[in-house]
Design an enzyme around this catalytic site. Structure first.
Site, short mmCIF file in Angstrom:
data_model
loop_
_atom_site.label_atom_id
_atom_site.label_comp_id
_atom_site.label_asym_id
_atom_site.label_seq_id
_atom_site.Cartn_x
_atom_site.Cartn_y
_atom_site.Cartn_z
N CYS A 1 3.24 33.52 10.97
CA CYS A 1 3.66 34.21 12.40
C CYS A 1 4.58 32.98 13.05
O CYS A 1 4.07 32.89 14.21
CB CYS A 1 2.96 34.95 13.10
SG CYS A 1 1.98 36.30 12.33
N GLU A 2 5.59 32.53 12.65
CA GLU A 2 6.36 31.43 13.22
C GLU A 2 7.54 31.57 12.81
O GLU A 2 8.00 31.47 11.49
CB GLU A 2 5.70 30.06 12.81
CG GLU A 2 4.52 29.68 13.50
CD GLU A 2 4.86 29.16 15.12
OE1 GLU A 2 5.78 28.70 15.44
OE2 GLU A 2 3.94 29.17 15.64
N TYR B 1 1.49 14.35 1.44
CA TYR B 1 1.64 14.88 2.84
C TYR B 1 1.92 16.44 2.91
O TYR B 1 2.10 17.03 3.60
CB TYR B 1 2.65 14.32 3.64
CG TYR B 1 2.27 12.63 3.94
CD1 TYR B 1 1.42 12.37 4.70
CD2 TYR B 1 3.08 11.83 2.95
CE1 TYR B 1 1.12 10.94 4.54
CE2 TYR B 1 2.63 10.50 3.06
CZ TYR B 1 1.92 9.92 3.93
OH TYR B 1 1.71 8.62 3.76
N GLU C 1 0.66 -1.19 0.02
CA GLU C 1 -0.13 0.19 -0.04
C GLU C 1 0.87 1.34 -0.03
O GLU C 1 1.02 1.97 1.04
CB GLU C 1 -0.84 0.05 1.21
CG GLU C 1 -0.48 -0.52 2.56
CD GLU C 1 -1.46 -0.77 3.41
OE1 GLU C 1 -2.66 -0.83 3.17
OE2 GLU C 1 -1.26 -0.66 4.81
C1 PLP Z 1 1.01 5.80 6.04
C2 PLP Z 1 0.58 4.22 5.80
C3 PLP Z 1 0.91 3.74 4.43
C4 PLP Z 1 1.53 4.63 3.18
O1 PLP Z 1 2.81 4.98 3.63
P1 PLP Z 1 3.84 5.82 2.69
O2 PLP Z 1 5.20 6.22 3.27
O3 PLP Z 1 2.97 7.04 2.59
O4 PLP Z 1 3.79 4.85 1.49
C5 PLP Z 1 0.55 2.30 4.23
N1 PLP Z 1 -0.20 1.52 5.14
C6 PLP Z 1 -0.43 2.28 6.40
C7 PLP Z 1 -0.93 1.32 7.36
C8 PLP Z 1 0.07 3.61 6.75
O5 PLP Z 1 -0.34 3.89 8.03
#
Ligand code: PLP
Length: 411
Positions: A341-342, A370, A271
């Site tokens: 303002c940081e 992100y 994923e």
């Molecule tokens: C954040 C996350 C991802 C994806 O991570 P990347 O660094 O964006 O590839 C996949 N699986 C789970 C459970 C996550 O928390």
């Protein structure tokens, strides 16, 4: 400068700045790269897009049409997916503290798979499923004791993680008992996710081997989900492993272990989030004022930590250029600062750039992951627009927030 054959200056004229720009050709290339290479003749495979990296209707439509599956971590992300009719059987729901409301919503909507993070959640799901008289497919998230961050990984057990279950634990044994005694819990296999922005393939292999070891305990083929975390190129210090090599290595590691141990898998999943969207994304800013201090030179931009919090949050590094001056000599060493303002509202320190003029456009690279998803309204900054470009055409995926929208929920 052009992205997917669209002039960046024209995008500024049409949509203003700050502006998130996504190259759809690049997005599709990334998705197709994983889908094509992450395949086996021994077991089924599935590639999930981890939508927390960047979730909006249009990116989910593209993922859906490309044949990707989806990882969501909240009711909000799930709602976004359902709003574009993302196939429910291809959605996996993660999270260490899903509420009863979120679990009920997922179960009512017949989501393909819930990834159970701990023992208490399993009891909760069993209760909800029993009440609804529904069978729930689920994986158990394991803490495999492999923790990886960028260039390093550790195989010593990080036993105190908030995520997942340890194999050698009472919780794990109890979960297996609960599953055995329930007619609503349809246990399918295991999940692990070991970190993010990882460049070391051995870390993924180590995690996979841990999961494959557990498979031996079961007399039916399991689903294993290896999570995401594959590194991307932010600056020249980053040397990501191409996704065909990542995919092939994981597939071959699994195939070899199955053969050696004479076991079967139903399916292997990965994923990726960041590595799908990061490099396909750009952020465009207008440079306003500039100033020199005794030791520094600042270029101020019309965005900052509100559209990209990563440098302030964990010293993330980026590269940038001044649009139209990419090939000019980079005579200046500059700190790119936002308008919040940081003092920590910096996007890049020590950027090598040509001399800029007020009104020049600054583009930062690899901001597709992100960035938008961690954006905020701090200082009541308006959330920028998101534009997608493909084969010389551009279209709005998310329009810029308005002042009215900024206060519309306030009494
Ligand atoms: C954040 C996350 C991802 C994806 O991570 P990347 O660094 O964006 O590839 C996949 N699986 C789970 C459970 C996550 O928390």
């Amino acid at each position: 400068m052009k992205i997917s054959n669209v002039s960046v200056k024209a995008l500024k004229e049409k949509y203003g700045t700050p502006l998130y720009i996504y190259d759809v050709n690049h997005l599709k290339k990334n998705m197709e790269g994983y889908l094509k290479n992450f395949k086996s003749l021994e077991f089924k495979t599935e590639v999930l897009y981890a939508s927390k990296a960047f979730s909006c209707k249009e990116i989910l439509r593209i993922a859906k049409n490309e044949g990707m599956s989806l990882d969501v971590v909240s009711k909000g992300e799930l709602y976004t997916a359902l709003s574009i009719d993302f196939p429910k059987d291809r959605i996996y729901f993660h999270g260490n503290n899903k509420t009863v409301d979120e679990l009920s919503y997922a179960i009512d909507n017949n989501i393909g798979m819930i990834v159970v993070d701990n023992l208490m959640e399993l009891y909760e799901i069993e209760e909800i499923a029993k009440e609804k008289e529904k069978k729930v497919n689920f994986l158990i998230r394991m803490n495999v004791g492999v923790e990886a961050h960028t260039h390093k990984f550790i195989v010593t057990s990080h036993v105190d993680s908030k995520f997942g279950v340890l194999y050698d634990s009472c919780d794990y044994k109890e979960m297996m008992e609960v599953i055995k005694n329930s007619s609503y819990l349809n246990f399918k296999g295991f999940h692990s996710h070991i970190g993010s922005q990882i460049f070391d393939l051995d870390a993924f292999k180590a995690a996979l081997e841990k999961l494959l070891n557990i498979v031996k305990d079961f007399d039916f083929p399991l689903v294993l989900n290896l999570g995401g975390g594959f590194g991307v190129h932010y600056t020249n210090d980053d040397k990501p492993i191409p996704f065909d090599i990542v995919s092939r290595t994981l597939i071959e590691t699994a195939e070899a272990a199955l053969k050696k141990n004479n076991i079967k898998l139903e399916k292997l999943c990965i994923e990726p989030g960041r590595s799908i969207v990061a490099e396909a994304g750009y952020t465009l800013y207008t440079i306003g004022y500039m100033k020199k201090t005794p030791n520094k030179q600042y270029y101020f931009i019309d965005g900052g930590m509100t559209d990209n919090i990563r440098p302030a949050l964990y010293q993330a590094k980026y590269d940038c250029d001044i649009v139209g001056k990419e090939n000019q000599e980079k005579t200046e060493v500059v700190t790119i600062a936002g308008k919040c303002c940081e003092s920590g509202d910096l996007i890049i320190e020590g950027a090598h750039l040509p001399k800029a003029e007020k009104g020049d456009l600054l583009i930062t690279y690899t901001t597709g992951a992100y960035g938008y998803s961690m954006s905020s309204n701090y200082n009541k900054a308006l959330t920028p627009a998101v534009v997608f470009v493909e084969d010389g055409k551009d279209y709005l995926a998310i329009r810029r927030q308005t002042l009215d929208e900024l206060i519309e929920r306030e009494v």
